[in-house]
Motif scaffolding. Sequence first.
Motif, PDB file in Angstrom:
ATOM      1  N   ASN A 155       0.800  -1.220   0.000  1.00 23.58           N
ATOM      2  CA  ASN A 155       0.000   0.000   0.000  1.00 23.58           C
ATOM      3  C   ASN A 155       0.836   1.275   0.000  1.00 23.58           C
ATOM      4  O   ASN A 155       0.326   2.340   0.353  1.00 23.58           O
ATOM      5  N   ARG A 156       2.070   1.159  -0.424  1.00 26.02           N
ATOM      6  CA  ARG A 156       2.976   2.303  -0.386  1.00 26.02           C
ATOM      7  C   ARG A 156       2.406   3.495  -1.175  1.00 26.02           C
ATOM      8  O   ARG A 156       2.451   4.638  -0.714  1.00 26.02           O
ATOM      9  N   GLU A 157       1.854   3.230  -2.363  1.00 24.31           N
ATOM     10  CA  GLU A 157       1.321   4.332  -3.171  1.00 24.31           C
ATOM     11  C   GLU A 157       0.141   5.007  -2.481  1.00 24.31           C
ATOM     12  O   GLU A 157       0.026   6.238  -2.476  1.00 24.31           O
ATOM     13  N   ARG A 158      -0.749   4.214  -1.910  1.00 23.70           N
ATOM     14  CA  ARG A 158      -1.916   4.769  -1.225  1.00 23.70           C
ATOM     15  C   ARG A 158      -1.494   5.585  -0.012  1.00 23.70           C
ATOM     16  O   ARG A 158      -2.024   6.675   0.244  1.00 23.70           O
ATOM     17  N   THR A 160       1.378   6.993   0.530  1.00 27.87           N
ATOM     18  CA  THR A 160       2.064   8.217   0.114  1.00 27.87           C
ATOM     19  C   THR A 160       1.059   9.314  -0.203  1.00 27.87           C
ATOM     20  O   THR A 160       1.258  10.493   0.138  1.00 27.87           O
ATOM     21  N   LEU A 161      -0.054   8.930  -0.852  1.00 29.02           N
ATOM     22  CA  LEU A 161      -1.139   9.887  -1.111  1.00 29.02           C
ATOM     23  C   LEU A 161      -1.659  10.477   0.196  1.00 29.02           C
ATOM     24  O   LEU A 161      -1.883  11.698   0.297  1.00 29.02           O
ATOM     25  N   LEU A 162      -1.844   9.630   1.206  1.00 29.13           N
ATOM     26  CA  LEU A 162      -2.377  10.119   2.480  1.00 29.13           C
ATOM     27  C   LEU A 162      -1.366  10.996   3.211  1.00 29.13           C
ATOM     28  O   LEU A 162      -1.752  11.965   3.888  1.00 29.13           O
ATOM     29  N   ARG A 163      -0.092  10.689   3.074  1.00 28.98           N
ATOM     30  CA  ARG A 163       0.919  11.568   3.676  1.00 28.98           C
ATOM     31  C   ARG A 163       0.864  12.952   3.012  1.00 28.98           C
ATOM     32  O   ARG A 163       1.015  13.975   3.679  1.00 28.98           O
ATOM     33  N   TRP A 164       0.681  12.971   1.683  1.00 23.16           N
ATOM     34  CA  TRP A 164       0.521  14.257   0.990  1.00 23.16           C
ATOM     35  C   TRP A 164      -0.695  15.006   1.520  1.00 23.16           C
ATOM     36  O   TRP A 164      -0.634  16.211   1.775  1.00 23.16           O
ATOM     37  N   ALA A 165      -1.806  14.280   1.690  1.00 26.30           N
ATOM     38  CA  ALA A 165      -3.054  14.917   2.119  1.00 26.30           C
ATOM     39  C   ALA A 165      -2.888  15.564   3.489  1.00 26.30           C
ATOM     40  O   ALA A 165      -3.478  16.619   3.763  1.00 26.30           O
ATOM     41  N   GLN A 166      -2.106  14.930   4.374  1.00 24.63           N
ATOM     42  CA  GLN A 166      -1.875  15.505   5.707  1.00 24.63           C
ATOM     43  C   GLN A 166      -1.312  16.920   5.621  1.00 24.63           C
ATOM     44  O   GLN A 166      -1.651  17.785   6.418  1.00 24.63           O
ATOM     45  N   LEU A 167      -0.436  17.133   4.649  1.00 22.13           N
ATOM     46  CA  LEU A 167       0.201  18.440   4.502  1.00 22.13           C
ATOM     47  C   LEU A 167      -0.614  19.382   3.624  1.00 22.13           C
ATOM     48  O   LEU A 167      -0.620  20.597   3.849  1.00 22.13           O
ATOM     49  N   ALA A 168      -1.294  18.840   2.633  1.00 20.02           N
ATOM     50  CA  ALA A 168      -1.961  19.680   1.640  1.00 20.02           C
ATOM     51  C   ALA A 168      -3.283  20.250   2.127  1.00 20.02           C
ATOM     52  O   ALA A 168      -3.704  21.320   1.683  1.00 20.02           O
ATOM     53  N   GLU A 614       8.008   3.149  12.261  1.00 15.75           N
ATOM     54  CA  GLU A 614       9.115   3.703  11.487  1.00 15.75           C
ATOM     55  C   GLU A 614       8.857   3.611   9.982  1.00 15.75           C
ATOM     56  O   GLU A 614       9.166   4.539   9.227  1.00 15.75           O
ATOM     57  N   SER A 615       8.276   2.503   9.541  1.00 15.21           N
ATOM     58  CA  SER A 615       8.025   2.338   8.102  1.00 15.21           C
ATOM     59  C   SER A 615       7.044   3.386   7.581  1.00 15.21           C
ATOM     60  O   SER A 615       7.132   3.800   6.420  1.00 15.21           O
ATOM     61  N   TRP A 616       6.114   3.840   8.421  1.00 12.76           N
ATOM     62  CA  TRP A 616       5.189   4.906   8.041  1.00 12.76           C
ATOM     63  C   TRP A 616       5.911   6.257   7.992  1.00 12.76           C
ATOM     64  O   TRP A 616       5.748   7.034   7.052  1.00 12.76           O
ATOM     65  N   ARG A 617       6.710   6.516   9.003  1.00 12.75           N
ATOM     66  CA  ARG A 617       7.390   7.804   9.077  1.00 12.75           C
ATOM     67  C   ARG A 617       8.426   7.973   7.962  1.00 12.75           C
ATOM     68  O   ARG A 617       8.766   9.102   7.591  1.00 12.75           O
ATOM     69  N   GLN A 618       8.935   6.862   7.422  1.00 12.03           N
ATOM     70  CA  GLN A 618       9.958   6.957   6.382  1.00 12.03           C
ATOM     71  C   GLN A 618       9.377   7.071   4.972  1.00 12.03           C
ATOM     72  O   GLN A 618      10.134   7.230   4.007  1.00 12.03           O
ATOM     73  N   LEU A 619       8.062   7.002   4.847  1.00 13.64           N
ATOM     74  CA  LEU A 619       7.469   7.154   3.526  1.00 13.64           C
ATOM     75  C   LEU A 619       7.765   8.537   2.968  1.00 13.64           C
ATOM     76  O   LEU A 619       7.793   9.525   3.711  1.00 13.64           O
ATOM     77  N   PRO A 620       7.988   8.630   1.654  1.00  6.25           N
ATOM     78  CA  PRO A 620       8.199   9.965   1.066  1.00  6.25           C
ATOM     79  C   PRO A 620       6.925  10.799   1.176  1.00  6.25           C
ATOM     80  O   PRO A 620       5.810  10.270   1.084  1.00  6.25           O
TER      81      PRO A 620
END
Length: 889
Positions: A155-158, A160-168, A614-620
């Motif tokens: 689910n890395r792609e999904r 990553t989208l959610l990490r973007w949404a947190q900031l955007a 850690e694996s979540w925090r290291q996502l781009p």
Amino acid sequence: MPRPSLDSLKTRRTLAVAGTPYDYYSLAAAAEQLGDLSRLPHTLKILLENLLRHEDGETVTTADMRALAGWLERRHGEREIAFRPARVLMQDFTGVPAVVDLAAMRDALVRAGGEAQTVNPRIPVDLVIDHSVTVDYYGTADAFARNVAAEMERNRERYTLLRWAQLAFDQFRVVPPGTGICHQVNLEYLGRTVWSEEQDGRKLAYPDTLVGTDSHTTMINGLAILGWGVGGIEAEAAMLGQPVSLLIPEVVGVRLTGALRAGVTATDLVLTLTEMLRAYGVVDKFVEFFGPGLNRLPLADRATIANMAPEYGATCGFFPIDGITLDYLRLTGRDEATLALVEAYAKAQGLWRTDDAPEPLFSAVLELDLAEVVPSLAGPKRPQDRVPLTALKAATEQAIGAQNLERSVQMAGTEQELRPGDLVIAAITSCTNTSNPAVMLGAGLLAKKAVARGLGVRPWVKTSLAPGSPVVSDYLQRTGLQDFLDRLGFRLAGYGCTTCIGNSGPLDEPVARAIAEGDLAVGAILSGNRNFEGRIHPLTRLNWLASPPLVVAYALAGTTRIDLDREPLGTGSDGKPVFLREIWPSPAEIAELAGRIDAELFRARYANVFHGQESWRQLPVPTGLTYAWDSASTYVQEPPFFLSPTEVERGFAGFRDARVLALLGDSITTDHISPAGAIPAESPAGRYLLDRGVPQEEFNSYGARRGNHQVMLRGTLANIRIRNEMVPGVEGGVTRHLPSGAELSIYDGAMRYQAEGTPLLIVAGKEYGTGSSRDWAAKGTLLLGVRAVLAESFERIHRSNLIGMGVLPLQFRPGENRKTLGLDGNERFSLDGGDQPLTPGQTLTLRINRGDGRAEVISVLCRLDTQIEVAYYQSGGILNDVLRRLGAP
């Protein structure tokens, strides 16, 4: 932040709580002009306060308030009102497509010359990643770590989208994977019962309310927080500041008396209530519990009952605020200031339940003596089909019919016989029951006693434990019970929705092969809330809902073809038979261990709830106000819903010569319409992924790929158990193309019709769209080219979702249906748009041209129930309507 109310009734008051002043909109002050409100149901008092606080003279007027106050005279409402929840709750299966939609709306607005930041949540939004963990590994000490690693890789792609949404996006928080199920996190941490915020430099207090993109959002009603599930598209509109439209509801009161007997669990109670309320009929209604029985119903039991409101069909199942509410808030680590505000506000607003207060008045009252509830399960296909424990053997034998085959299975070096009715999955899972310490401790105690007697789980049973919160693991460890669950194979597999959502993972290969070769009718037992066809696992036809202790018990037996009231679970190490009644834990044993659970467990776990592994925090973390779409992604694609914002307003043109894509029976669920589980390689979605180089072992699930409309379009009506009556005797997503007569997959047939310019119709029976609040069941329907769905009745959320995507819900008149009209799918249907504007609930004329040349005209009910729904439909759906309001031309 919403603007202050016009407050034409002058109800704003100040309440002092522990020296802090809070403004609030007083129901007592409103009663001075609206009349006595003391016996209004608690749920309607909360709706009335919502109107008082959001009065703007447009979406909310004094006439709305008077209509709601006047409910007491008629006990039902005919007026549409606007509800604005305090917040929105999402899970990732439904939340990812919502984020995709919001990102696409930003792009559409920018293309139209607008500002990207205009598309932003106006109220707090929490998204909990809980639906993506799969039980690939089980029964071993490293199962949890391996499942988490697999989840992050898939689910890395999904993510990553959610990490973007947190900031955007503003006011948008994400609870990372491995933290718990959204409803249990909501119950234990996010929910406040009474909300407060700064408004014009002053503190404003009001009821905590919400809508969620999961149907089991209703669980929070156990904590006296009014909330229910909506489709992702409706939730997006609420996030963007649009009100949720609803008719003033009927409110059915359920008076509870007595107390549960020893040996009876909250699961048994909720299955009894589900059967009772579904039989009575509470679709589109509020259910509110009251009576002296509430004094003996812990909050966790209340939450279990509230959780399954979608199963009994209600919009919500609400419990009022009382001392038990405060006890739970304290137990779960909420601070004393919150507790003080909840108590003071509830008492000031007449929202505090006491035994000596006059009972509220209801549209109807049902009664249940808790002492009459007996141990039960539900199944094998629907949660409302309750079966008493003593009748399960007979129910299993009836379900498997004459099948009496056996298949040999080599397991751990021994040969086993697998028979129809045997259980191949036993899962302690789901927010419904893992939020309830009594049943979880009960399961652990039963495991302890079973181990002491020398019993073990049958080797063909896949066992798993997936709690809704790490707090469960903490108290199972603290009480020493996890060790005994481990010995029986119920080791931690993950924190999230697993088996209940279809993420049950693969069966051991010898077991799967034996089932397939013998076409065996085998089963699963789980402590969940859903057991619809094709949902739990493709190979399990009999799926039973049960309490966690019964899940353990039946895993020991290995089959449901057993009467546990009379027959032993197995033979103990002393050579004697072991009966269920001998190892069933007593209430005193459970209560003693429950006393070891304290607030510190909850505070410690939720202190870093947004931190993640850690694996979540290291996502781009991508940056930018608009999302950088990757055309090569098979998980996330820009959807086609907003590509032409200048062309969305289409009024009501009707349709001519529409063909039937699917002719369906009763109780078609959103799982039938839009599966969430495995993607078969031979399916249209599977072929799509294979063509793009995705190997089958990396398909993941339909639910995980909801960010890609190409996958979801191909998965619509592709459930392996759906039956299209146009193709008798065939299971799966198949249709007959007309006039050629060719049998094709639903997707291929729809694409052929689209190429020919032929509009499509779905015809169905009762309760169309029951089940999960799955927006892709409506989105996929639209993308297949379906213009309308004609059914005998609709489940509330799916009807709303269809409208939200611009698909017209039509309902047969009472007494008419596909059978009385002799419909077989060879017909062509026409609906004239006409020059008259659409109005809520109007009757329309549908012309039927039959295959033999005969023509017939029938009247159908247009299920656009409110003026807002009419507006949404005529704009091509909610989001296109919102997009226009935000400034797109």
